[in-house]
Design a protein around this motif. Sequence first.
Motif: not given
Length: 387
Positions: A90-108
Motif C-alpha cells: 500500500r503506497i501512500p499517495v499525495l495529490y495536488s488538486s485545486s480550490i477550483q475543485a469546488e467550482r462547476n467548471n471544466p477544470y474544477g
Amino acid sequence: MKLLVTGANGFVGKNLLVHLQEMPDVDVVAYTRSNTVDELPELLKGVDAVIHLAGINRPQDDSEFVKGNTDLTQCLADALEALAKHHGKRIPVLYSSSIQAERNNPYGLSKKAAEDALLQLEQNTGISVYIYRLANVFGKWCKPNYNSMVATFCHNIIRDIPIEIHNEDAEVKLVYVDDVVQSLITTARQAVNATQNNEELPKTGFVEANPVYTETVGSIAKQLKAFKHSRETLISERVGTGFTRKLYSTYVSYLPTDAFTYTVPKYVDERGVFVEMLKTPDAGQFSYFTAHPGITRGGHYHHTKTEKFLVIKGKACFKFRHMVTGEFYELFTEGESPEIVETVPGWSHDITNVGDDEMVVMLWANEIFDRENPDTYACPVVKPHSN
C-alpha cells in the motif's frame, strides 16, 4: 525513501525536485509528459510514496482536462490498487488538486473527479490518500502569461510591459511554492514512516499547505511596482517577513541576467567617496565611505540620530566630545579586527584615517538622511591639552 513524482517538470515539480535532491536519503523517480500511463506499474516498483502533481490547466480543448486530470489519476489509482491487491503493498499517495475543485467548471470538475478516484482507491484498499486543494501557488520558476497572475505581473513589471487588471479589489488566495513543497515532503515522510513501522498514519483526506494568504489583485500589483521603484529610491520594502518576503523573492526570480545589477550614486570630494547602498522605511540606511590617509570625516553631533561604523579596511581613530560636560574620549580600530563603533546622541564625533592606505568604512544610521531635517550639527572634536 523512494518517491514517484508525477509532473516533475512542472512549476511545483521543479521546486520539489530541487529540494529532494538536497536530501541524501531520498531517491526520486520522475514521471513527465515524455512518459505514458502504461509505464506506471514499472515506475511504481520499489516506490514508498507517490506525489502526484501532473495535470492540465490550460488546454486548447476542454476535453484535455478529463484526459490530463481525471483519466491520468484513474490510471495511477488502478496501478496502485493492483499493487495493493496482488502484492500487499500500500503506497501512500499525495495529490495536488485545486480550490477550483469546488467550482462547476471544466477544470474544477476534472480535478474533483480525480479526487474522487483517489478517495475510492483509499476506500477499496486502505491506501493513504492526501489531497491538497491548493490556492494560487506563486514562487520561482512559474511560467508567466500562463496560469499565474503573480508570475505574469512579475515578468511584465520588470520589463516595463503593461499589466491588465480588471478588478483591483478582487481577492485571491495564494500559497508560496516553498511552503507547498515543505508540506508535501513532511506529509510524505510521515506517511512512509508510519506505513513502514506499522504506526498510526497521519490523518488522511484533505490537507492544507499553510500559510494561505488573502490579498487583492491591486495590492499585489502595487507591491510589485514598489519593488521595482526601490532600485531608484534605494528604499527597500519590508521584505524580511511574511507574504512580502515571499513575494519579493518571487519578483527577483524573474529578473533577466542583464538586470542582476544596478548602479547607485557615488559622491566624491577631496576626502574620498561616499556611497549609499540601501535605505529602509523604519530601520535606517546603509552606506560606505572612504578616506585618504590623514583625512578626518565627521566633526558633528546629533540629538537623536545614532550610527554604527565598521572599519573594513585601514586604521581609524574615533574621537568623541560630550556637548555639555566637555568629556573627551578617543579609540582606535582597524579592519583586521572588526569592531563596531557606535555614535551616541549628544556627543560630537569624528573619524580620522591614521593608516598609510585608503580607509574603507561601512556605516549604518538609524534613519534615512533627511536634507530638510538632517539632525546633524557641525562641531569639530578638539582634544583637550594635557597639563
